[in-house]
Design a protein around this motif. Structure first.
Motif: not given
Length: 778
Positions: A127-136, A157-167
């Motif tokens: 999610a980290w490189p994908l999110g940064r690429a989106w922003a760029a 935003e990164h935390t929210l994505i991680t929570i979705m994956a966790n559950v």
């Protein structure tokens, strides 16, 4: 602060330490640990004096300005920016895409033997490189008034994505899919799409509702640490914040340290995982005597007891694969588990096995298989009517009772003990704490105060979710013929609810889960004997509902630590769970049609459904044969029922001792952890656990005590790097080599592990053709 200033001026007047460092701490802008570490740069004597002052005179300030727990201070920022965006189009799109991919792949991988699952660390780092690429690269367009690209990809935003994956797929494929595979492929009974969806949604979402209702007791208190969240929080802050300071002479940043560890872990696992597997199964004493039964039983790492000195693994997967990272739990928890290994598995188990209790000399000393009186794997098809799928008593009497390895039998006893120990420990040691928290009497810590900037989720939201999915669970078991009455469903949910706070509190403090799988099987086996489908659903609604509630509460705490608005967490968890469940059922149904001979033992690509097969066998053992033929008076394993008594009384003994001597070392002994901490044995062995304890005690006690600031700065980065490096290396090896059946060329480093231990043949009295053991009647 005057005490600290006087030490600085008297001990090192020309040291150059900035007055601002003290004033920053005084104003709450500087972490307390940084002040101490800065003082170490010029004078270790004054550093120790400052530390003593802080510990003695400024404890109240520490609690006020940061968490009272050093583990939390080391991993979680004690500040917040409420203006930082969280629930954005970017976080939802990336979160749902990664949820879809993760759920689909984990369900597909669950078909395969060996089974494999993608962890949320894999998706979180993606999610980290994908999110940064989106922003760029994406334009800042407005969609229904919402910005498509609001700015830099941030930690919330990164935390929210991680929570979705966790559950949605953090624990692998949803537990309900094992029921469906067992029912569809092994019982040849298929109720269709509608049943599948209602079954998985109801079992997943009732747990979500219960976790939310219990959040004031298991999420909000400072003492509910949830240790595994500290690794995730460290990983996220490494990616986005990465503040740096010197710690015991180490100047490298946490992010750089994490990257080095990640790379090293990724590269190293190719050796024990593929090239040089002897490094993984490092039972070197058994290599000397590969055909000696006693040596392989005592020192083996696969079906043996992993005795010292043959118990140090060189593979992080062997150390952390079953139990989780040893760098997370408190040292007292690790020590309690090690004590359990010594007493139960290195003293009691050998005593039982070599005394031939439970006919142990005819079986491996440690195995998760079930055996018949001929020493072979128990053939459940011989005791089930092929038409009605019901228990055939006459066939059972003609065939065999069921026998277990010594560690497997003991594991049932430990499960019995852990249930009552958990209840008694919670009442005695946390009863007042629970009452205070329910009454909202406990003083909030800094994280709770910062979270008051956000709107709370009304309790009735969770109540509505519970009511909706409880109704769907009734529809699930009654519209289709599961043979499970509604009153059994109510009892299963009551078990989940009664044990929710005890199990969650133990897990939140120790990172050790107390499972209800055995006790739910035990109860339904007596309530509804001979009904395997009902048994599977009762177990799922009792055990998995509780487990899901704990999992959701854990992720609510992650949102709490990272200052995610509770309402954003609510919707992220609920929507990701519902969508992820739908994706898994779609892949399940696709697999039935697309994979030839799926779940057959001889499936050409090893899609043999190992998890579903284990679930099927358990349903026969508990739902067909039933516990009354295993544990009732006069049966082979009747003595294990006395573990219930042991579990009930041991916490009382601790409590009475501590009432008389409050500072007794026994305060570090947690009986629920003692009984449940080794719950993965078998298939894990003491080899895995002793290695786990060795690493955990080294870092959690020795390093933390001797180099506290190093531990504060790097411990959780080390854990995250090791875990994520292993996850990515395992994924690539699995996808590129195991799925294509590409084996490394044969050589000594892989062949030497073919010992009696790894082959499962280390049996003191193996049977010949026609020989058998056991009682004369059953």
């Amino acid at each position: 602060m005057e005490k600290i200033r006087s030490v600085l001026s008297s001990k090192a007047p020309d040291s150059g330490v900035e007055e601002k460092k003290v004033s920053d701490y005084e104003s709450g802008e500087q972490n307390l640990d940084i002040v101490v570490s800065k003082s170490q740069e010029f004078d270790p004597i004054s550093s120790n004096m400052i530390k003593e002052i802080i510990e003695d005179d400024y404890a109240a300030v520490t609690v006020e300005d940061d968490s009272p727990y050093p583990e939390v201070r080391a991993a979680v920022p004690s500040s917040d920016d409420p203006t930082m965006y969280q629930s954005t189009i970017r976080s939802w799109v990336l979160g749902m895409i990664l949820t879809t991919i993760g759920c689909g792949m984990n369900l597909l991988f669950s078909f395969h033997a060996p089974a494999f699952s993608i962890t949320t660390y894999v998706t979180s780092i993606l999610a980290w490189p994908l999110g940064r690429a989106w922003a760029a690269f994406l334009p800042d367009w407005k969609i229904f008034g919402v910005s498509l690209n609001p700015g830099p990809f941030n930690i919330k935003e990164h935390t929210l994505i991680t929570i979705m994956a966790n559950v949605s797929f953090g624990g692998g494929a949803a537990y309900a899919t094992d029921i469906l595979i067992a029912q569809n492929r092994f019982y040849n009974s298929d109720f269709g799409w509608g049943f599948d969806l209602l079954a998985i949604w109801s079992t997943q979402c009732i747990g979500f509702a219960l976790g939310g209702i219990a959040r004031r007791v298991v999420v909000y208190p400072a003492g509910a640490i949830w240790p595994s969240n500290l690794v995730t929080a460290t990983f996220l802050t490494n990616m986005h914040i990465n503040e740096n300071h010197t710690a015991n002479g180490w100047k490298i940043s946490r992010l750089a340290f994490f990257c080095i560890v990640f790379a090293g872990s990724f590269i190293w696992y190719w050796f024990p995982g593929y090239i040089f597997t002897a490094l993984s199964y490092f039972a070197w004493i058994t290599w000397i005597k590969p055909d000696n039964v006693i040596i392989n039983q005592l020192f083996g790492c696969s079906t043996g007891l992993g005795l010292i000195p043959n118990n140090i693994a060189l593979d992080w997967n062997q150390i952390a694969g079953y139990i989780g990272s040893p760098l997370i739990p408190p040292a007292s928890t690790i020590a309690t588990i090690f004590l359990s290994i010594i007493i139960i598995f290195w003293i009691i188990v050998p005593a039982i096995a070599y005394s031939n209790v439970w006919y142990a000399q005819y079986l491996p000393i440690s195995s998760s298989d079930s055996y018949d009186r001929f020493g072979q794997s128990y053939n459940v098809s011989r005791i089930v009517d092929p038409v009605t799928l019901t228990f055939d008593l006459q066939a059972y009497k003609e065939y065999s009772p069921l026998f277990l390895s010594t560690t497997f039998a003991i594991s049932y006893g430990l499960s019995f003990a852990s249930i009552l120990a958990t209840i008694m420990h919670t009442i005695l040691f946390h009863g007042k704490e629970i009452i205070q928290q329910v009454r909202m009497k406990e003083k909030p810590d800094v994280h709770m105060r910062l979270m008051k900037s956000y709107k709370e989720v009304p309790d009735w939201w969770y109540v509505i979710v519970f009511v909706i999915f409880f109704a769907l669970s009734i529809v699930t078991i009654r519209v289709w013929n599961t043979e499970m009455p509604v009153w059994c469903l109510v009892i299963a949910l009551l078990i989940a609810i009664v044990f929710l706070l005890p199990v969650a509190i133990i897990y939140a403090k120790t990172n050790i889960a107390v499972g209800l799988n055995v006790v739910t099987e035990f109860i339904i086996g007596y309530m509804l004997p001979g009904k395997p489908i009902a048994m599977m659903f009762f177990k799922t609604y009792g055990y998995i509902t509780n487990n899901q509630a704990v999992t959701f509460a854990q992720d609510m705490k992650l949102g709490h630590y990272m200052k995610i608005a509770p309402r954003n967490v609510f919707w992220a968890q609920l929507i990701a769970t519902i969508w992820g469940s739908l994706v898994q059922i779609a892949v399940l149904r696709w697999g039935y049609g697309a994979i030839e001979n799926l779940c057959a033992a001889d499936q050409k690509d090893n899609y043999t459904c190992p998890n579903g097969r284990v679930f099927f066998n358990a349903s026969i053992i508990w739902g067909v044969i039933g516990p009354q033929r295993q544990f009732s008076q006069g049966q082979t394993y009747y003595g294990l029922l006395f573990f219930f008594i042991v579990g009930a009384f041991t916490p009382v003994i601790n409590w009475l001792i501590l009432k008389k001597w409050p500072n007794s070392p026994i305060k570090y002994l947690n009986w629920p952890v003692f009984f449940s901490g080794t719950g993965y044995i078998p298939p894990a062995t003491a080899y895995n656990y002793s290695s786990y304890c060795a690493v955990g005690l080294f870092f959690g006690w020795f390093v933390k005590k001797k180099w506290f600031h190093w531990w504060t700065k790097y411990n959780y980065s080390l854990s995250a790097g090791m875990d994520i490096g292993l996850a990515w290396s395992s994924l690539i090896i699995f996808l590129t080599l195991f799925l294509t059946n590409t084996n490394f060329p044969a050589w000594w480093g892989n062949n030497v592990v073919n010992t009696m231990d790894t082959l499962g043949t280390a049996i003191r009295n193996p049977l010949g053709p026609g020989e058998y053991f056991g009682p004369s009647t059953w």
